[in-house]
Design a protein around this motif. Structure first.
Motif, PDB file in Angstrom:
ATOM      1  N   LEU A  79       0.869  -1.179   0.000  1.00  0.00           N
ATOM      2  CA  LEU A  79       0.000   0.000   0.000  1.00  0.00           C
ATOM      3  C   LEU A  79       0.905   1.227   0.000  1.00  0.00           C
ATOM      4  CD1 LEU A  79      -2.866   1.261   0.257  1.00  0.00           C
ATOM      5  CD2 LEU A  79      -2.460   1.313   2.730  1.00  0.00           C
ATOM      6  N   ALA A  83      -1.987   5.982  -2.498  1.00  0.00           N
ATOM      7  CA  ALA A  83      -2.159   4.799  -3.344  1.00  0.00           C
ATOM      8  C   ALA A  83      -3.017   5.087  -4.571  1.00  0.00           C
ATOM      9  CB  ALA A  83      -2.789   3.671  -2.533  1.00  0.00           C
ATOM     10  N   CYS A 142      -7.956   0.791  -1.434  1.00  0.00           N
ATOM     11  CA  CYS A 142      -6.563   0.535  -1.808  1.00  0.00           C
ATOM     12  C   CYS A 142      -5.891  -0.415  -0.812  1.00  0.00           C
ATOM     13  CB  CYS A 142      -5.801   1.855  -1.894  1.00  0.00           C
ATOM     14  SG  CYS A 142      -6.344   2.912  -3.253  1.00  0.00           S
ATOM     15  N   PHE A 143      -6.269  -0.299   0.461  1.00  0.00           N
ATOM     16  CA  PHE A 143      -5.751  -1.241   1.460  1.00  0.00           C
ATOM     17  C   PHE A 143      -6.234  -2.657   1.134  1.00  0.00           C
ATOM     18  CE2 PHE A 143      -5.871  -3.585   5.454  1.00  0.00           C
ATOM     19  CZ  PHE A 143      -4.630  -3.281   6.011  1.00  0.00           C
ATOM     20  N   SER A 146      -4.227  -4.454  -1.424  1.00  0.00           N
ATOM     21  CA  SER A 146      -2.899  -4.894  -0.982  1.00  0.00           C
ATOM     22  C   SER A 146      -2.936  -6.247  -0.274  1.00  0.00           C
ATOM     23  CB  SER A 146      -2.267  -3.841  -0.068  1.00  0.00           C
ATOM     24  OG  SER A 146      -2.896  -3.804   1.202  1.00  0.00           O
ATOM     25  N   LEU A 156       3.191  -1.281   4.183  1.00  0.00           N
ATOM     26  CA  LEU A 156       2.108  -0.295   4.252  1.00  0.00           C
ATOM     27  C   LEU A 156       2.687   1.085   4.553  1.00  0.00           C
ATOM     28  CD1 LEU A 156      -0.260  -2.425   6.544  1.00  0.00           C
ATOM     29  CD2 LEU A 156      -0.276  -2.327   4.042  1.00  0.00           C
TER      30      LEU A 156
END
Length: 321
Positions: A79, A83, A142-143, A146, A156
């Motif tokens: 991430l 991102a 976006c997290f 990942s 991260l």
């Protein structure tokens, strides 16, 4: 799972990262701290293969990120800061797309998308386009990408940036839970996250590691660590400080406030905090002070951070000797 060996990066004459080395084992959450421009994001970009190092190497699960990038990146979720995503895709479409890029298809892809949607609380926005999402939901999306392939390694960069307090709590809880079985590095400017989530923390400044340890170990480097704070219901702060200064185990005292009365006593190097607390408790009983509070300071990460990254930083307060 992650081995960083003498990693360096220069941009022309500027040295962004200078000889950084560390390891992260499975089951460990490493907090990556440092002031702006210290080299955090550059280091993370080299570890993930986003930019090549000038020197040194990053090994992910036994694979050199430069020599074997595909094998290393299969093990990794990333991430990045700010991102990127496809604004015209729906959340479902974007996650399905990233799952397909990770080699997932059919039932496996559907299951992976459902898993991250539930983990990142995206059910309410699943069919919205990314461009219509709030900053918090966009960051969660976006997290989710990942972790969609359930990687063994997570990198991260500011994972809670732009989230409200409730969302931050959710993400911290998720990172802490995933950290039981994965190797995780995450950078943050929020020091409370380090204590809440990390098993270990590194402080980087001007491209070099200046501190490495557990949150408890770093806090013990604080000037306040081991000091005894005493708050009383009445009396003269100067008189109380004078009595404490007379104790053999006290290096010096600091008056925190006159009203309400609060004094902090700092132990000599050879004096244990428990012994000093006992001595202060005994003199308080002897003098019949009205004790509202007496506790041992654990130390503060923010003070340690400032002291390490700003060498001229001084602890503020009034000392009596």
């Amino acid at each position: 799972m992650i081995q960083v060996r003498n990693l360096k990066k220069t941009f022309g004459p500027k040295v962004a990262v200078s000889g950084v080395s560390f390891k992260v084992e499975k089951g460990e959450v490493l907090g990556f701290l440092g002031p702006n421009g210290a080299g955090k994001s550059t280091t993370m970009r080299m570890i993930t293969g986003f930019i090549p190092p000038t020197d040194g190497e990053a090994i992910i699960g036994g694979f050199n990120i430069v020599e074997h990038p595909i094998e290393a990146k299969r093990l990794m979720g990333y991430l990045p800061e700010n991102a990127p995503s496809y604004a015209d895709m729906t959340v479902l479409g974007f996650l399905s797309f990233t799952a397909e890029l990770r080699g997932l298809s059919g039932a496996a892809q559907k299951k992976a998308v459902e898993r991250v949607v539930e983990m990142c609380f995206l059910e309410n926005v699943l069919h919205q386009s990314v461009e219509t999402l709030s900053k918090g939901y966009r960051h969660r999306t976006c997290f989710a990408q990942s972790i969609i392939h359930d990687p063994e390694v997570l990198i991260l960069d500011e994972p809670t940036d732009g989230l409200d307090p409730n969302q931050k709590h959710e993400v911290r809880t998720l990172i802490r839970k995933m950290g039981e079985t994965k190797a995780i590095i995450f950078s943050t400017h929020i020091l409370e996250e380090v204590e809440a989530v990390c098993s270990r923390a590194i402080i980087i400044d001007r491209g070099s590691i200046v501190a490495n340890g557990t949150p408890a170990e770093l806090k013990r480097r604080s000037a306040q660590a081991g000091a005894i704070t005493l708050r009383l219901g009445s009396g003269s702060a100067k008189a109380v400080a004078a009595k404490l200064d007379a104790l053999s185990g006290v290096e010096h005292t600091m008056i925190l406030s006159e009203t309400p009365l609060a004094v902090r006593a700092f132990p000599r190097k050879q004096t244990a905090s428990d012994d000093l607390a006992r001595a202060i408790s005994e003199i308080a009983m002897k003098e019949q002070w009205s004790i509202l509070e007496l506790h041992t300071e654990e130390g503060r990460l923010d003070e340690v951070f400032r002291t390490i990254t700003l060498p001229d930083t001084k602890v503020s307060g009034k000392e009596t000797k």
